[in-house]
Design an enzyme around this catalytic site. Structure first.
Site, PDB file in Angstrom:
ATOM      1  N   GLY A  21      -2.618 -11.515   7.602  1.00  0.00           N
ATOM      2  CA  GLY A  21      -2.766 -10.948   6.907  1.00  0.00           C
ATOM      3  C   GLY A  21      -1.865  -9.773   6.741  1.00  0.00           C
ATOM      4  N   SER A  22      -1.568  -9.166   7.788  1.00  0.00           N
ATOM      5  CA  SER A  22      -1.126  -7.491   7.732  1.00  0.00           C
ATOM      6  C   SER A  22      -0.214  -7.300   7.559  1.00  0.00           C
ATOM      7  CB  SER A  22      -1.535  -7.009   9.661  1.00  0.00           C
ATOM      8  OG  SER A  22      -0.973  -7.528  10.153  1.00  0.00           O
ATOM      9  N   ASP A  23      -0.035  -6.181   6.646  1.00  0.00           N
ATOM     10  CA  ASP A  23       1.353  -5.951   5.956  1.00  0.00           C
ATOM     11  C   ASP A  23       1.332  -4.215   6.206  1.00  0.00           C
ATOM     12  OD1 ASP A  23       0.744  -4.933   3.931  1.00  0.00           O
ATOM     13  OD2 ASP A  23       0.405  -7.282   2.942  1.00  0.00           O
ATOM     14  N   TYR A  31      -9.654 -11.235   4.682  1.00  0.00           N
ATOM     15  CA  TYR A  31      -9.466 -11.817   3.178  1.00  0.00           C
ATOM     16  C   TYR A  31     -10.538 -12.761   2.326  1.00  0.00           C
ATOM     17  CZ  TYR A  31      -4.206 -13.031   4.059  1.00  0.00           C
ATOM     18  OH  TYR A  31      -2.838 -12.577   4.652  1.00  0.00           O
ATOM     19  N   LYS A 211       9.225 -15.850   6.116  1.00  0.00           N
ATOM     20  CA  LYS A 211       9.500 -14.180   5.201  1.00  0.00           C
ATOM     21  C   LYS A 211       8.588 -13.378   6.083  1.00  0.00           C
ATOM     22  CE  LYS A 211       6.276 -13.583   2.445  1.00  0.00           C
ATOM     23  NZ  LYS A 211       5.774 -13.289   0.329  1.00  0.00           N
ATOM     24  N   LYS A 213       7.014  -9.685   7.132  1.00  0.00           N
ATOM     25  CA  LYS A 213       6.353  -8.521   6.276  1.00  0.00           C
ATOM     26  C   LYS A 213       7.267  -7.291   6.724  1.00  0.00           C
ATOM     27  CE  LYS A 213       3.459 -10.160   4.122  1.00  0.00           C
ATOM     28  NZ  LYS A 213       2.803  -9.825   2.746  1.00  0.00           N
ATOM     29  N   ASP A 241       9.405  -8.694   2.925  1.00  0.00           N
ATOM     30  CA  ASP A 241       8.451  -7.921   1.976  1.00  0.00           C
ATOM     31  C   ASP A 241       7.623  -7.090   2.258  1.00  0.00           C
ATOM     32  OD1 ASP A 241       5.433  -8.164   0.344  1.00  0.00           O
ATOM     33  OD2 ASP A 241       5.157 -10.082   1.045  1.00  0.00           O
ATOM     34  N   ASN A 243       5.538  -5.066   0.341  1.00  0.00           N
ATOM     35  CA  ASN A 243       4.689  -4.964  -0.178  1.00  0.00           C
ATOM     36  C   ASN A 243       4.414  -3.309  -1.077  1.00  0.00           C
ATOM     37  OD1 ASN A 243       3.482  -6.927   2.047  1.00  0.00           O
ATOM     38  ND2 ASN A 243       2.481  -7.554   0.592  1.00  0.00           N
ATOM     39  N   GLU A 267      10.749  -8.772  -1.281  1.00  0.00           N
ATOM     40  CA  GLU A 267       9.751  -8.599  -2.280  1.00  0.00           C
ATOM     41  C   GLU A 267       8.887  -7.409  -2.476  1.00  0.00           C
ATOM     42  OE1 GLU A 267       5.908 -11.631  -1.464  1.00  0.00           O
ATOM     43  OE2 GLU A 267       7.640 -12.473  -1.293  1.00  0.00           O
ATOM     44  N   GLU A 296       2.685 -11.037  -7.248  1.00  0.00           N
ATOM     45  CA  GLU A 296       1.207 -11.351  -7.330  1.00  0.00           C
ATOM     46  C   GLU A 296       0.090  -9.968  -7.452  1.00  0.00           C
ATOM     47  OE1 GLU A 296       0.915 -10.061  -2.693  1.00  0.00           O
ATOM     48  OE2 GLU A 296       2.782 -10.531  -2.978  1.00  0.00           O
ATOM     49  N   ASP A 319       0.994 -16.364  -9.818  1.00  0.00           N
ATOM     50  CA  ASP A 319      -0.345 -15.447  -8.160  1.00  0.00           C
ATOM     51  C   ASP A 319      -1.271 -16.205  -9.277  1.00  0.00           C
ATOM     52  OD1 ASP A 319      -2.954 -14.440  -7.294  1.00  0.00           O
ATOM     53  OD2 ASP A 319      -1.670 -13.931  -6.001  1.00  0.00           O
ATOM     54  N   HIS A 346       3.835 -16.612  -5.344  1.00  0.00           N
ATOM     55  CA  HIS A 346       2.383 -15.970  -4.072  1.00  0.00           C
ATOM     56  C   HIS A 346       1.406 -17.133  -3.953  1.00  0.00           C
ATOM     57  CE1 HIS A 346      -0.684 -13.479  -3.254  1.00  0.00           C
ATOM     58  NE2 HIS A 346       0.441 -13.188  -1.572  1.00  0.00           N
ATOM     59  N   GLY A 348      -0.670 -17.784   0.210  1.00  0.00           N
ATOM     60  CA  GLY A 348      -2.016 -17.513   1.331  1.00  0.00           C
ATOM     61  C   GLY A 348      -2.994 -17.226   0.865  1.00  0.00           C
ATOM     62  N   GLU A 377       4.794 -20.416  -1.538  1.00  0.00           N
ATOM     63  CA  GLU A 377       4.737 -19.554  -0.120  1.00  0.00           C
ATOM     64  C   GLU A 377       3.413 -20.535  -0.210  1.00  0.00           C
ATOM     65  OE1 GLU A 377       3.475 -15.641   1.889  1.00  0.00           O
ATOM     66  OE2 GLU A 377       3.665 -15.630  -0.506  1.00  0.00           O
TER      67      GLU A 377
END
Length: 426
Positions: A21-23, A31, A211, A213, A241, A243, A267, A296, A319, A346, A348, A377
């Protein structure tokens, strides 16, 4: 069948340990879900949640508890009224009218109410929604602030126009599912080796879009995009993406530099509240064939309305937990249909895939009737904690058939990952 109790849980998963989940803006997410159970007088239950990434999840849980008195004693016979009760309260609304943590809390409760209603009806939410008459669907929506872009009458016409063929589309979804794309390979904290390996695996699993990041380091992004392109070939789309990492000028310059890698969309290139900024980025990137996607973190239907009015986005990314649940997402789906924009939700997170699949299936069955350039996604994280987890086959979501919203977590997972005292955290 009255709601007699609202039960809440603070559930967190230590995803930061593996950098899942890192961006560029969220380098170490855990999460999490502020989780709610509605208990009815006949023993029925409705499950819902809102998604966070760790710290602050307790705030979302407290917000849900603050809304509980508006729910207890009520029922789910009128889901439009149920949603308005939570978003119209004059005193609570002062905390932030239809935005922020109170809106997240409303989403958890409203989604739980839909789960309860669909369970009672013995249908998955997507079928339950698709079976509602057009006038019943428009009655679910709060039409305040929308009429300059979409009126109730126009929405009704859209839904009526979509009725022919609805049974065939429902049958198609049951047989063939709904297209998906995956972000599982593209987390910013992953090594180059892991990026390449998972990108190749995604193509082998049938995904036609992956996709990545981006946004922390331009040279790294160029290298990673080249590696991904070499791994998947020229026929697979690659979206990127940021973010919300960039200012408008930075977004244009950065994406112009990445253009040789043929990114399909960018994104969240800038603040989700910056409508004119998104419009400027879109105009600048159109000659390179790069689309602009966002949603999102778009906080309500009014921002979506203005994004569409300003022609600021190419892809609408709803979302399931950011806006006020199913009801507000109905409005956004209809806005997207009016403006002719594809919806690519969105997902995940914790359970976002489980929820939003129902909204996309409903959109195809009863609103847009289209699948072109539309996909959901998918991230292969944490599905094992759900009673009715998503099923992906050949790069497509398989239509859920169990009654409800696919929102219920296993009791063992609620106990194991309870924060801060569950075994996973103690």
């Amino acid at each position: 069948m009255r709601i007699v109790a609202v039960e809440t849980h603070d559930v967190r998963f230590p995803t930061s340990r593996e950098l899942d989940g890192s961006d560029a803006m969220n380098p170490d997410p855990d999460y999490s879900a502020a989780y709610v159970v509605l208990r009815a007088s006949d023993g029925s239950e409705g499950h819902g949640f809102t998604f966070t990434i760790g710290r602050g999840n307790e705030v979302a849980r407290a917000a849900i508890s603050s809304l509980a008195p508006l729910v207890i004693g009520g029922d789910v016979s009128d889901l439009g009224d149920f949603a308005r009760r939570l978003t119209h309260d004059s005193q609570i609304r002062w905390l932030g009218p239809e935005k922020g943590v109170m809106h997240l809390a409303a989403a958890a409760l409203i989604n739980a109410a839909w789960d309860l209603a669909a369970r009672v009806a013995g249908q998955p939410v997507w079928r339950f929604l698709s079976g509602l008459a057009p006038d019943a669907l428009v009655d679910m929506i709060d039409w305040r602030y929308l009429s300059d872009a979409l009126t109730r009458s126009e929405a009704l016409d859209l839904l009526v126009a979509a009725r022919p063929g609805i049974s065939d589309r429902i049958d198609f979804l049951s047989r063939s599912g709904y297209p998906a794309y995956t972000t599982s390979a593209g987390w910013l904290g992953y090594s180059d080796e892991k990026l390449v390996r998972l990108s190749k695996a995604a193509v082998a699993d049938g995904f036609a879009l992956i996709k990545l990041k981006v946004g922390a380091d331009r040279d790294d992004d160029l290298r990673r995009l080249r590696l991904a392109r070499a791994a998947v070939g020229d026929d697979v789309r690659i979206a990127v993406d940021a973010n919300q990492r960039w200012d408008v000028g930075d977004a244009i310059e950065w994406m112009t530099a990445l253009a040789p890698g043929r990114p399909y969309w960018i994104e969240e290139p800038t603040s989700p509240d910056d409508i004119l900024g998104h419009a400027a980025i879109r105009r600048a990137l159109q000659p390179a064939g790069i689309r602009v996607a966002t949603g999102e973190h778009v906080q309500n239907r009014i921002i979506f309305k203005q994004m569409l009015q300003a022609d600021a986005i190419d892809v609408v990314q709803i979302d399931a937990c950011r806006v006020a649940g199913v009801n507000e997402n109905l409005a956004i789906l209809l806005l997207a249909a009016k403006f002719g924009k594809p919806v690519c939700p969105h997902a995940g997170g914790v359970g976002l895939c489980e929820l939003v699949q129902h909204l996309s299936l409903f959109d195809y069955a009863a609103v847009s009737g289209r699948l072109d350039d539309r996909m959901i996604e998918y991230v292969d994280h944490l599905h094992e904690h759900f009673v009715d987890p998503v099923v992906i086959r050949d790069g497509r979501y398989q239509a859920p058939e169990a009654p409800g919203f696919s929102a219920q977590m296993k009791a063992s997972s609620l106990a194991e990952y309870a924060f801060p005292d569950g075994p996973a955290w103690a």
